[in-house]
Scaffold this motif. Structure first.
Motif, mmCIF file in Angstrom:
data_model
loop_
_atom_site.group_PDB
_atom_site.id
_atom_site.type_symbol
_atom_site.label_atom_id
_atom_site.label_comp_id
_atom_site.label_asym_id
_atom_site.label_seq_id
_atom_site.Cartn_x
_atom_site.Cartn_y
_atom_site.Cartn_z
ATOM 1 N N THR A 1 10.178 -21.422 22.037
ATOM 2 C CA THR A 1 9.589 -20.171 22.521
ATOM 3 C C THR A 1 8.480 -20.524 23.502
ATOM 4 O O THR A 1 7.611 -21.349 23.189
ATOM 5 C CB THR A 1 9.000 -19.338 21.367
ATOM 6 N N VAL A 2 8.517 -19.914 24.684
ATOM 7 C CA VAL A 2 7.487 -20.159 25.701
ATOM 8 C C VAL A 2 6.752 -18.863 25.992
ATOM 9 O O VAL A 2 7.201 -17.773 25.617
ATOM 10 C CB VAL A 2 8.107 -20.730 27.006
ATOM 11 N N ASP A 3 5.603 -18.972 26.660
ATOM 12 C CA ASP A 3 4.817 -17.785 26.978
ATOM 13 C C ASP A 3 5.446 -17.012 28.142
ATOM 14 O O ASP A 3 6.510 -17.391 28.661
ATOM 15 C CB ASP A 3 3.369 -18.180 27.291
ATOM 16 N N ALA A 4 4.792 -15.915 28.536
ATOM 17 C CA ALA A 4 5.356 -15.033 29.574
ATOM 18 C C ALA A 4 5.551 -15.772 30.893
ATOM 19 O O ALA A 4 6.599 -15.656 31.548
ATOM 20 C CB ALA A 4 4.438 -13.827 29.771
ATOM 21 N N LYS A 5 4.566 -16.553 31.276
ATOM 22 C CA LYS A 5 4.685 -17.316 32.525
ATOM 23 C C LYS A 5 5.833 -18.313 32.420
ATOM 24 O O LYS A 5 6.653 -18.446 33.346
ATOM 25 C CB LYS A 5 3.376 -18.042 32.804
ATOM 26 N N GLY A 6 5.920 -19.011 31.281
ATOM 27 C CA GLY A 6 6.996 -19.969 31.100
ATOM 28 C C GLY A 6 8.356 -19.313 31.097
ATOM 29 O O GLY A 6 9.330 -19.867 31.635
ATOM 30 N N GLY A 7 8.457 -18.116 30.489
ATOM 31 C CA GLY A 7 9.722 -17.398 30.485
ATOM 32 C C GLY A 7 10.174 -17.028 31.886
ATOM 33 O O GLY A 7 11.369 -17.130 32.217
ATOM 34 N N ARG A 8 9.222 -16.595 32.725
ATOM 35 C CA ARG A 8 9.570 -16.237 34.111
ATOM 36 C C ARG A 8 10.060 -17.461 34.889
ATOM 37 O O ARG A 8 11.057 -17.394 35.624
ATOM 38 C CB ARG A 8 8.339 -15.628 34.783
ATOM 39 N N ILE A 9 9.387 -18.590 34.678
ATOM 40 C CA ILE A 9 9.787 -19.820 35.371
ATOM 41 C C ILE A 9 11.152 -20.294 34.880
ATOM 42 O O ILE A 9 12.010 -20.725 35.674
ATOM 43 C CB ILE A 9 8.723 -20.914 35.168
ATOM 44 N N MET A 10 11.384 -20.210 33.564
ATOM 45 C CA MET A 10 12.658 -20.656 33.019
ATOM 46 C C MET A 10 13.817 -19.792 33.509
ATOM 47 O O MET A 10 14.912 -20.299 33.782
ATOM 48 C CB MET A 10 12.603 -20.635 31.489
ATOM 49 N N ARG A 11 13.581 -18.495 33.639
ATOM 50 C CA ARG A 11 14.651 -17.618 34.158
ATOM 51 C C ARG A 11 15.019 -18.006 35.584
ATOM 52 O O ARG A 11 16.201 -18.130 35.919
ATOM 53 C CB ARG A 11 14.206 -16.157 34.099
ATOM 54 N N ASP A 12 14.008 -18.208 36.421
ATOM 55 C CA ASP A 12 14.286 -18.546 37.824
ATOM 56 C C ASP A 12 14.961 -19.912 37.939
ATOM 57 O O ASP A 12 15.930 -20.087 38.690
ATOM 58 C CB ASP A 12 12.984 -18.541 38.629
ATOM 59 N N THR A 13 14.440 -20.867 37.183
ATOM 60 C CA THR A 13 14.970 -22.229 37.287
ATOM 61 C C THR A 13 16.378 -22.323 36.727
ATOM 62 O O THR A 13 17.273 -22.939 37.338
ATOM 63 C CB THR A 13 14.046 -23.215 36.542
ATOM 64 N N SER A 14 16.606 -21.741 35.545
ATOM 65 C CA SER A 14 17.921 -21.843 34.919
ATOM 66 C C SER A 14 18.984 -21.097 35.705
ATOM 67 O O SER A 14 20.143 -21.533 35.765
ATOM 68 C CB SER A 14 17.860 -21.319 33.483
ATOM 69 N N ARG A 15 18.612 -19.983 36.330
ATOM 70 C CA ARG A 15 19.576 -19.204 37.117
ATOM 71 C C ARG A 15 20.120 -20.044 38.272
ATOM 72 O O ARG A 15 21.295 -19.947 38.633
ATOM 73 C CB ARG A 15 18.913 -17.938 37.647
ATOM 74 N N GLU A 16 19.259 -20.873 38.838
ATOM 75 C CA GLU A 16 19.654 -21.677 39.996
ATOM 76 C C GLU A 16 20.263 -23.022 39.601
ATOM 77 O O GLU A 16 20.775 -23.736 40.471
ATOM 78 C CB GLU A 16 18.434 -21.928 40.887
ATOM 79 N N ASN A 17 20.196 -23.393 38.295
ATOM 80 C CA ASN A 17 20.636 -24.744 37.909
ATOM 81 C C ASN A 17 21.557 -24.731 36.692
ATOM 82 O O ASN A 17 21.480 -25.623 35.847
ATOM 83 C CB ASN A 17 19.422 -25.620 37.605
ATOM 84 N N VAL A 18 22.433 -23.720 36.601
ATOM 85 C CA VAL A 18 23.388 -23.667 35.493
ATOM 86 C C VAL A 18 24.316 -24.876 35.578
ATOM 87 O O VAL A 18 24.730 -25.287 36.660
ATOM 88 C CB VAL A 18 24.183 -22.344 35.527
ATOM 89 N N LYS A 19 24.625 -25.460 34.390
ATOM 90 C CA LYS A 19 25.471 -26.646 34.252
ATOM 91 C C LYS A 19 24.795 -27.925 34.757
ATOM 92 O O LYS A 19 25.468 -28.949 34.911
ATOM 93 C CB LYS A 19 26.816 -26.450 34.969
ATOM 94 N N LYS A 20 23.495 -27.856 34.971
ATOM 95 C CA LYS A 20 22.744 -29.060 35.325
ATOM 96 C C LYS A 20 21.821 -29.435 34.172
ATOM 97 O O LYS A 20 21.490 -28.602 33.322
ATOM 98 C CB LYS A 20 21.935 -28.822 36.608
#
Length: 626
Positions: free
Chosen positions: A354-373
């Protein structure tokens, strides 16, 4: 009239038996020992480690008294300090082949010398504080300016993302120390940015000034926000230190805030200052980075090519290389929780993050662009990084996500523990260190013991001379009070310090006060012409209200010290409060049991041994003796 039922005597016998059993471990002292703990967060201390330790000792011809293993360390108890030093050298040679990169911490320690049958009853001695047991004391200075700079850097990144999402164009964002500078081309864009800062960045205050053809907006952290950031940094550092030291098995460490930017760490029983510094140095930093999936990166992983520019090479726990990008996506600061569990679909072990709000926003952006990586989770300790795991991103992530794959239940628990440990919010440095040797601690114990002993002997002698047999009963009650006080402190595993021993001596003086009230009340009844049996009964009954009032008021003062005090004051207050409670049992319930046992069976009692009973003015003095 003056007889106890059998069940009351049963309570007294049980209390005495429990008091003796749980007080005994304090008389066996402490034996020299060697403690082996993990020197890295990714190293486990298990049965294999214990076997290696035992083999090393056998090869060196050392026969330990005992070898025990708990959740975080192995402790080898030895006969003497000379053998202790030899054992330490033998274990270090076996477990630490490379001193520059130690995987284990081998430190000198002290263990209780209690026999095994007492340990089986969970009877353990009181913990001794630094002033009695010896150990190491550190004062650490937290770099608050670094904490503010780190926060400013985080806010600068957030502001950049928010302005981009709001389509507010700027001519560049930069950080200058603890301030954020943003340049704009026109006033309309500047006003839009200021509205966003007011609405979403309440910790910042802004000012503007011309910068050539542009307008420069300077955002600085508010004074009250800076104070809050510093307080949070101090608390996070204390929590991280506590987690790390607890994992190493140091008994009753003291970690306290001192002032606005300092932390005091006391490690009782640890005699090796260098190893203590290693313990404090085990504050790790957690980072999430993307794995370089390019052909050059894979070649570097296989060892057939150079590490590409903008990447770094780290090793996993099994020794395999992983090439990760230098850009840090998240740090341990953003992680709020990590718990092991099982995947509901395949029942495989997993770790829920579980990450904080800022971490959640960063994880959404990063994971969306790097699926299967792959995304690597790295742990940095003492400047050296290691890959904990490098899972594949299967889908878009948010504030909560899981790590699963080929891991055992034990590995999932270990990974969750490492992730929860977090990182320091701000760097620290040791500005004061002090080593208190066991010899000085033994001298303090001897002085404290002598003060309690001589105080007890003086009180008993006075009571026996002044109140005769009743004084002897009071002395026995005082001994029981001391026995129960030590037993309760041992059962609670309280930490005894020099102020605590002072409170123990004070408790003796306060405890005898109750018996003085009872004895004087019995004398008063005898002076008024009451029979000895009636005088004993009335003396205890009528003195009880006064004893209760005086003890409650004293207890209130002790509770206040316990609630609002810190450090040595709290140590004094704990012994003080427990001493009041045990004195009420011993001075009233136990002493009356003795008196009832001695005098209660005599139906035609004519005299009691309570010293000189003075008649009213004009009368003769009358001495009541057996």
């Amino acid at each position: 009239m003056n007889r106890y039922p059998v069940w009351k005597y049963a309570i007294i016998v049980v209390a005495l038996l429990v008091g003796v059993i749980y007080t005994l471990p304090n008389f066996f002292g402490e034996a020299p020992a060697v403690q082996i703990s993990a020197g890295k967060a990714t190293v486990r201390v298990d049965g294999t480690t214990q076997a290696r330790v035992e083999q090393a000792l056998a090869a060196a011809g050392i026969q330990p008294v005992s070898t025990t293993r708990d959740a975080g360390s192995i402790r080898v108890r030895l006969d003497s300090t000379d053998i202790q030093l030899k054992a330490k050298d033998a274990i270090q040679k076996a477990l630490i082949p490379d001193p520059s990169d130690p995987s284990y911490v081998v430190a000198l320690n002290l263990l209780s010398g209690s026999p095994s049958w007492l340990s089986a009853l969970r009877a353990a001695p009181m913990y001794l504080g630094l002033d009695l047991r010896g150990g190491v004391h550190f004062m650490l200075q937290v770099d608050m300016q670094a904490a503010l700079t780190k926060r400013a850097e985080s806010l600068a990144g957030d502001l950049r993302s928010v302005l981009r999402e709001a389509n507010v164009r700027h001519a560049g964002i930069g950080r200058n120390g603890q301030t954020i500078e943003v340049r704009f081309r026109d006033a309309a864009t500047l006003d839009a940015a200021k509205r966003i800062i007011v609405e979403q960045f309440t910790d910042l205050q802004t000012s503007e000034s011309p910068d050539g053809a542009d307008i420069r907006l300077v955002a600085a952290i508010k004074v009250e926000a800076a104070r809050r950031i510093q307080e949070q940094a101090l608390k996070q550092n204390m929590t991280t230190l506590h987690n790390r030291i607890n994992e190493l098995g140091v008994a009753e460490p003291v970690i306290q805030q001192q002032g606005l930017d300092r932390i005091v760490v006391q490690l009782p029983g640890v005699q090796d200052t260098a190893k203590a510094k290693d313990i404090l140095g085990r504050t790790a930093t957690l980072e999430l980075r993307m794995v370089d999936e390019s052909a050059e990166g894979r070649a570097a992983e296989m060892g057939t090519g150079a590490v590409p520019f903008g990447t770094e090479r780290f090793l996993e726990r099994d020794g395999r290389a992983v090439i990760v990008k230098k850009q840090v996506i998240l740090t341990g600061e953003n992680l709020t929780d990590a718990q092991p569990g099982f995947d509901s679909q395949n029942q495989q072990p997993k770790v829920d993050l579980t990450v904080d709000a800022k971490g959640g926003r960063i994880m959404r952006d990063t994971s969306r662009e790097n699926v299967k990586k792959r995304m690597a989770i790295l742990l940095f300790e003492k400047g050296k990084g290691e890959v904990l795991t490098a899972p594949v991103i299967q889908s878009e992530l948010g504030n909560r996500f899981q790590i699963s794959g080929s891991m055992t239940v034990s590995e999932a628990n270990d990974l969750a523990l490492l992730l929860r440990a977090g990182s320091l919010a701000a760097p620290m440095e040791i500005i004061e260190e002090l080593t208190i040797g066991p010899t000085l601690g033994a001298e303090n114990i001897a002085k404290g013991f002598h003060s309690v002993t001589w105080g007890f002997a003086a009180i008993v002698a006075f009571m026996a001379l002044y109140y005769m047999l009743f004084g002897m009963f009071s002395g026995l009650a005082l001994a029981v009070n001391l026995l129960l006080l030590v037993a309760v402190l041992s059962m609670l595993q309280a930490t005894l310090t020099l102020p605590g021993m002072a409170a123990m001596a004070l408790a003796l003086g306060m405890a005898i006060d109750s018996n003085v009230l009872i004895n004087e009340r019995v004398r008063e009844e005898l002076r008024n012409g009451a029979s000895p049996q009636a005088a004993i009964h009335a003396g205890y009954e009528r003195a009880w209200a006064t004893i209760l009032d005086s003890n409650i008021t004293t207890l209130i003062a002790g509770v206040a010290l316990l609630a609002f005090g810190s450090g040595p004051v709290r140590g004094f207050a704990v012994v003080h409060c427990i001493g009041i409670l045990t004195s009420m049992f011993s001075a009233v319930f136990f002493s009356r049991g003795l008196v009832n046992l001695w005098y209660g069976q005599q139906k035609k009692l004519k005299t009691v041994s309570i010293g000189t009973v003075w008649r009213p003015a004009g009368g003769a003095a009358l001495t009541k003796t057996d």
